[in-house]
Write a protein that holds these residues in place. Structure first.
Motif: not given
Ligand code: S3P
Length: 432
Positions: A39-40, A64-66, A71-72
């Protein structure tokens, strides 16, 4: 796109800058080949890192851009990347291309790395040489420039590599390839370069040793996904620091800035020119040191810049040239030959821009002699280099009239929202 800058100074304020570019690239690449999820947060949503994200997605990684900067990454493990169906276009990013070449040299599939007009003119022999001696099969154009054709299915073996040029990109390319190689891989660096790869590998569970200028790791180590909080990019903060130093009477606090000691050469150089810069609230984001940077307008004095600190400030010389041009007396830069092969020839680009703004600057093969003076109004070129564009923009804020900076689109590679950020601080910078 151009910037039109009307003379204006910063007022007192608190701000932040976008996430660190080097760490964001590494989060994407290492997160992709780790086991499990990373998780970024604080990710740099700029064009360079988005090119790396697109390349990893093209090799089957689910990223995935959350949120705007989060990001994930669902890592596929060191053996899980898939053959891309097209060439990987890394835009303007030397970091993306060089690190990716190390990663792809060991894959079971072929790949092709390409980029924009600037990137396809940059030297890749510096990574092809060590990777080839590990057993990789990489072809470039005959002058050693991209595109790179990387043949898959080869077996890599560990080497010891004495780097002829201090380069974190080369060191990282060899270490990434070394993760997949038989035996141990080690790299000696002739001067200290940024160590984000080593720190992130350790956070993901790898054993990496750093001793007496040599970094080494054993091949075959698995990585484990983790939480990565990306600090603000000191290289981007440098433009805010510069704008504050040059202004009449301003004090700016830049929060959450990465202050990894392999990056802080710029602060030492500014301080030896008389800059009032303090680090407050020191803390860690994972393995990376972070602080808030408080800077006050200062009278700068010309100095002889110690070539021993060049590798610790490698991206900040365009901004330091502007500081030198605004300082009293002369500033001498040497040991900067690497600047000639960055996104532009930064010595030539800055000499061109500063001369157009009325500054007396003598170019040398590995640096420049800058005589402090006053910036006059005019028109300058960025040479499509983000850091040249932002450095000249800061100079323009204290010029004696309006300045047009031509060709600033690439600012988005490292500092999306730059013009909004500096405008909020009081500078009059508009897209023209
Ligand atoms: C980088 C290393 C530096 C720097 C570049 C980013 C990195 O290049 O100029 O902007 O992320 O490793 P070199 O290592 O080639 O000097």
């Amino acid at each position: 796109m151009d910037f039109k800058v009307v003379p204006s100074g910063f007022s007192d304020a608190t701000t932040t800058v976008p996430g660190d570019k080097s760490i964001s690239h590494r989060a994407l690449m290492l997160g992709s080949i780790a086991q499990g999820r990373s998780a970024v947060s604080g990710f740099l949503n700029g064009a360079d890192c988005l090119a790396t994200a697109a390349a990893m997605r093209a090799m089957g990684v689910n990223i995935k851009q959350t949120g705007p900067t989060s990001l994930l990454i669902d890592g596929v493990g060191t053996r899980g990347l898939q053959a891309p169906s097209h060439d990987l276009d890394l835009g303007n990013s030397g970091t993306a291309m060089r690190l990716m070449a190390g990663l792809l040299a060991a894959q079971p599939f072929d790949s092709v790395l390409t980029g924009d007009a600037s990137l396809t003119g940059r030297p890749m022999g510096r990574i092809i040489t060590p990777l080839t001696s590990m057993g990789a099969a990489i072809e470039s154009d005959c002058d050693g420039t991209p595109p790179l054709q990387i043949a898959g299915g080869v077996r890599l073996h560990g080497i010891h590599y004495d780097m002829p040029v201090a380069s974190a990109q080369v060191k990282s390319a060899v270490l990434l390839a070394g993760l997949f190689a038989d035996g141990e891989t080690s790299v000696f660096e002739p001067a200290v370069t940024r160590d984000h790869t080593e720190r992130m590998l350790r956070s993901m569970g790898a054993t990496v040793s750093s001793k007496g200028g040599t970094v080494s790791l054993a091949g075959g180590q698995p990585l484990t996904g983790c939480a990565i909080q990306v600090p603000g990019d000191l290289s981007s903060a440098t433009f805010i620091i510069l704008g504050t130093l040059l202004s009449q009477d301003s004090e700016i606090l830049i929060e959450n800035v990465g202050v990894n000691p392999t990056r802080t050469g710029v602060l030492d150089i500014f301080q030896s020119m008389g800059a009032d810069i303090r680090l407050e609230n020191p803390r860690q984001f994972g393995d990376e040191p972070v602080a808030d940077v408080r800077v006050r307008a200062s009278r700068l004095q010309g100095i002889d810049v110690d070539p021993a600190v060049v590798s610790l400030a490698i991206d900040e010389f365009p901004a330091l040239f502007v500081a030198a041009a605004a300082a009293r007396g002369e500033t001498r830069f040497s040991g900067l030959e690497e600047l000639r092969v960055k996104e532009s020839d930064r010595i030539a680009a800055m000499a061109n821009g500063l001369r157009r703004l009325g500054i007396d600057i003598e170019e040398t093969p590995d640096g420049a002699l800058v005589r402090g003076g006053r910036f006059r109004s005019g028109e300058v070129r960025s040479f499509h280099d983000h850091r040249v564009a932002m450095s000249l923009t800061m100079a323009a804020t204290i010029a004696d009239g309006e300045v047009l900076i031509r060709g600033v689109d690439n600012v988005n590679t490292s500092f999306p929202g730059f013009e909004d950020c500096v405008s909020r601080l009081g500078a009059d910078v508009r897209v023209a």
